[in-house]
Design a protein around this motif. Sequence first.
Motif, PDB file in Angstrom:
ATOM      1  N   UNK A 192      -5.570  -1.866   2.564  1.00 40.60           N
ATOM      2  CA  UNK A 192      -6.594  -2.880   2.403  1.00 40.60           C
ATOM      3  C   UNK A 192      -7.987  -2.275   2.439  1.00 40.60           C
ATOM      4  N   UNK A 193      -8.853  -2.862   3.263  1.00 44.05           N
ATOM      5  CA  UNK A 193     -10.204  -2.312   3.428  1.00 44.05           C
ATOM      6  C   UNK A 193     -10.328  -1.544   4.743  1.00 44.05           C
ATOM      7  N   UNK A 194      -9.215  -1.310   5.420  1.00 46.21           N
ATOM      8  CA  UNK A 194      -9.248  -0.637   6.713  1.00 46.21           C
ATOM      9  C   UNK A 194      -9.696   0.818   6.566  1.00 46.21           C
ATOM     10  N   UNK A 195     -10.386   1.349   7.575  1.00 45.60           N
ATOM     11  CA  UNK A 195     -10.626   2.792   7.592  1.00 45.60           C
ATOM     12  C   UNK A 195      -9.320   3.509   7.887  1.00 45.60           C
ATOM     13  N   UNK A 196      -9.260   4.786   7.569  1.00 45.00           N
ATOM     14  CA  UNK A 196      -8.084   5.571   7.939  1.00 45.00           C
ATOM     15  C   UNK A 196      -7.903   5.506   9.445  1.00 45.00           C
ATOM     16  N   UNK A 197      -6.703   5.182   9.881  1.00 43.50           N
ATOM     17  CA  UNK A 197      -6.409   5.285  11.311  1.00 43.50           C
ATOM     18  C   UNK A 197      -6.183   6.749  11.670  1.00 43.50           C
ATOM     19  N   UNK A 198      -5.574   7.471  10.747  1.00 44.39           N
ATOM     20  CA  UNK A 198      -5.403   8.922  10.856  1.00 44.39           C
ATOM     21  C   UNK A 198      -5.218   9.437   9.438  1.00 44.39           C
ATOM     22  N   UNK A 199      -5.491  10.724   9.229  1.00 47.56           N
ATOM     23  CA  UNK A 199      -5.359  11.297   7.885  1.00 47.56           C
ATOM     24  C   UNK A 199      -3.948  11.800   7.606  1.00 47.56           C
ATOM     25  N   UNK A 200      -3.078  11.675   8.574  1.00 43.91           N
ATOM     26  CA  UNK A 200      -1.662  11.988   8.382  1.00 43.91           C
ATOM     27  C   UNK A 200      -0.865  11.059   9.285  1.00 43.91           C
ATOM     28  N   UNK A 201       0.181  10.453   8.751  1.00 42.73           N
ATOM     29  CA  UNK A 201       0.971   9.479   9.487  1.00 42.73           C
ATOM     30  C   UNK A 201       2.416   9.940   9.531  1.00 42.73           C
ATOM     31  N   UNK A 202       2.941  10.111  10.740  1.00 43.98           N
ATOM     32  CA  UNK A 202       4.335  10.505  10.900  1.00 43.98           C
ATOM     33  C   UNK A 202       5.229   9.280  10.735  1.00 43.98           C
ATOM     34  N   UNK A 235       0.821  -1.205   0.000  1.00 42.80           N
ATOM     35  CA  UNK A 235       0.000   0.000   0.000  1.00 42.80           C
ATOM     36  C   UNK A 235       0.857   1.257   0.000  1.00 42.80           C
ATOM     37  N   UNK A 236       2.037   1.181   0.619  1.00 41.18           N
ATOM     38  CA  UNK A 236       2.934   2.337   0.598  1.00 41.18           C
ATOM     39  C   UNK A 236       3.388   2.631  -0.830  1.00 41.18           C
ATOM     40  N   UNK A 237       3.672   1.588  -1.607  1.00 42.00           N
ATOM     41  CA  UNK A 237       4.034   1.810  -3.009  1.00 42.00           C
ATOM     42  C   UNK A 237       2.851   2.366  -3.803  1.00 42.00           C
ATOM     43  N   UNK A 238       1.629   2.002  -3.387  1.00 43.04           N
ATOM     44  CA  UNK A 238       0.444   2.547  -4.043  1.00 43.04           C
ATOM     45  C   UNK A 238       0.074   3.932  -3.519  1.00 43.04           C
ATOM     46  N   UNK A 239       0.830   4.401  -2.504  1.00 39.31           N
ATOM     47  CA  UNK A 239       0.633   5.720  -1.897  1.00 39.31           C
ATOM     48  C   UNK A 239      -0.702   5.822  -1.164  1.00 39.31           C
ATOM     49  N   UNK A 240      -1.064   4.737  -0.502  1.00 42.60           N
ATOM     50  CA  UNK A 240      -2.274   4.712   0.318  1.00 42.60           C
ATOM     51  C   UNK A 240      -1.893   4.551   1.781  1.00 42.60           C
ATOM     52  N   UNK A 241      -2.536   5.298   2.662  1.00 38.68           N
ATOM     53  CA  UNK A 241      -2.397   5.028   4.088  1.00 38.68           C
ATOM     54  C   UNK A 241      -3.671   4.389   4.636  1.00 38.68           C
ATOM     55  N   UNK A 242      -4.698   4.238   3.800  1.00 37.67           N
ATOM     56  CA  UNK A 242      -5.855   3.417   4.156  1.00 37.67           C
ATOM     57  C   UNK A 242      -5.626   2.043   3.534  1.00 37.67           C
TER      58      UNK A 242
END
Length: 800
Positions: free
Chosen positions: A502-512, A493-500
């Motif tokens: 799989x099917x998970x909801x966003x844990x946060x809209x910005x990840x440090x 998912x990181x290569x796809x540039x997603x932080x959501x």
Amino acid sequence: MEPQDSPRENDPHLKSVFEAWETFDKYLTTTRYAVRDPLSGQPQESDYQDIIARRIVPKLASIQSPIADEGLTEDLVIALLTRQLIPASPLLMSFGNPHTRRPGYFSCYPLGFVGDSLQEIEEMRHKMRTIYMAGGGAGVDISKLRPKGSAVDMGQGVASGPVGFLQDFDAVTGTTNQGGRRRGALLVQMDWDHKDIRDFIQAKNFNSKLNKFIQTLPPEERPAQSPHLSNMNISVNAFGEFWNEPEIIDLVARNMWATGDPGLLFVDNMLKYSPLRASDEPRFSNPCGEYLASSGTACNLITVNAARLARITHNQLTAEGLSPQLDLKGWTRAFGPKFWSYLGRMASLATYLGNLILEFDEGYPLPEIREKTQEKKPVGVGLSGFHTALLLAYWGEAPYGSTEAVSFAQATQASLTLGTLGMSATLARKTGWVYENAPYWTGHLAELGETFSASGLADVAEPILADLRHLVEEKGGFFNCLTTSQAPTGSVSAFLRNIDTGIEPYYALAVERRVRDADAGWLNFTLRPAELSDLFRQYPDFHARAEEQTALKLSPAEQLAMLAAFQRHNHTGVSKTVNLPASATVEDVKELITLSRDMRLKGFTVYRDTSLEGVISVVSPQPEQAPDGPDRQVERDEASDEDIGDDRPGRIYKARSSSLNAHITLSHDSHNNIREVFVSAGDVGADVNAIFTAFGMILSVALRKAPFLFESLVKVLSKVKMDQRVIIRTKMSEEPIVGNSLPQAIGFLMRLRKDYLDKGCPVPVPHALGAYDLCPECQKLSLRREGSCRKCDNCGYSTC
């Protein structure tokens, strides 16, 4: 294939967003995925695009197979380069690598039952190690191992029981890296009605086991299981009369609450709703629970980027003059069918890719796995970035877990599944090969038709479904035994540039993120949704609605409903953790278990926020204990030499260095005195780990019997120095603890924890005297700060 929208990476307002993703892309590629020069060790690929262009595409083009199609391969290459779909990590690591002697193209392998003899156990260990070296993970079932205390060797001895072998399996997993790039992964499952199931359920309760481990029981009464099972997940096989066993359900819930383990696997549903014939025993799991299939088959995962496809859909609809701000209903009606159409076409390409991968004989770690996999041809297509698609489809007005979201999720999975079956049907007709299971496919296609009718897509889907029904009537099945599986999609998912993921909801809209890079030192950056960041900036209300849907703001029941929506049309399993807030109780977990019973789920797991930082739990709760969790404290006079009780507040801290990832548990009494120190040194081998375990036990015995020794012990520990930089980050201080050895870091941590408890607020970190960095000149741990410069005490190198 649909033409791509114009790239948005050049938008000046989004420059920092994409620079962060590019930094992370380069870090992942150069540290984990790239081919390395055998002599210099330097990575020969710089980023994801480089991997695809240099290795993946030429290797795919080299295949000579009846299923190869030049036009499909051209479309597939475009989809890979534009991040619309991606294969799993093992393939990205070793596919086309001319230097590796242990290629592995598949993610994981359910290995089935462990045989009930030492020879068979040793054979399973060998299989696991071979799989890890090829970059995969493993799943094993220990239900057939005889219970603890059973006779062995013609009655001349007694068995240690299946739980006693968990430490052995954990050691193999922790000491054998996946393809030399990352730690191994393992799931161990056991039938709920095994005589040793209670020990198994509690095996991962880290706090509880350490607490029991330190008590003064005679050796023969100590638990056989290790408290250091950090390299595996465990799951209970629930079936039949499981639901009539409240004691077992309660024990599962309590341990889920405490540690997140065990998970549950619903065997009845695994058998009933699997495309695999019952004779092929589709009851075995991989480490993350998404691939539930026959033993000895490879988990062949491909991920479709739902976030990217949803943004393409958004851009095309806005180009046509539609607007979610002006006409949300019209927008949603137009968005769904277009998005699902793109998703189905991309799922078809993903299935084609998965079948190409099956053809490469060198990608299997063991001959028997190659034989079974190529015979059944499993392909597991899933998706990533679903929450992004949901937000764009309803402009944030249908929260994750709502009725609308559940319907959208079910239609999304149905569209993805239909796309995979379309390609599988094409390959069946082209080659004449089918895996027969007509009863399952007949019912499955009927259920897909019901979902498409409910979604208003019957006119589009019915011709395709009619063709697939005709194939099943004629041939009895499809080219592949199964085509869908929903993985958790971490680095992919990181290569796809997603932080959501799989099917998970966003844990946060910005990840440090803070990562160690060999060339640039520590890299600090913030990852934000690549497909949404410009829209969040442009429409603050849209951002606010998305913020209200992050994981810990959603009810567990809503998350479970979404899991069930995806599971309905998924051929294997859905890897989705139900996130719980720290305040969740054991009763909340039991309610989720009850809800899951009638949802056709094949399994589920939960994780309670900060669950590893709670109160040290009791192994055998007393009858008067409150039902909502082990939070009672029983203490006696701290100055006496009597036992202070079984329950103490505690925290677990993670210590990192270049050679270890250790966990340190500190517990304290009501007077803020540190009374126990438990240490697990992680992947350093069984002997070294045993030494650190004993080290913690000795500290704990001293502090339990003589708490006044605290200052002396801290002073001694703080003097232990070695050429090793150990870092512990906590919320008790702004700066991290830095020690020159693990004992020194533990001493600093004990001091900091005591000061923090006494003052009730963050305090200055103990001064790490002589804490050194690695000198770039002499490669010694001798670089220290001197004023505004850094100077090497060994060779004199200076940064000034």
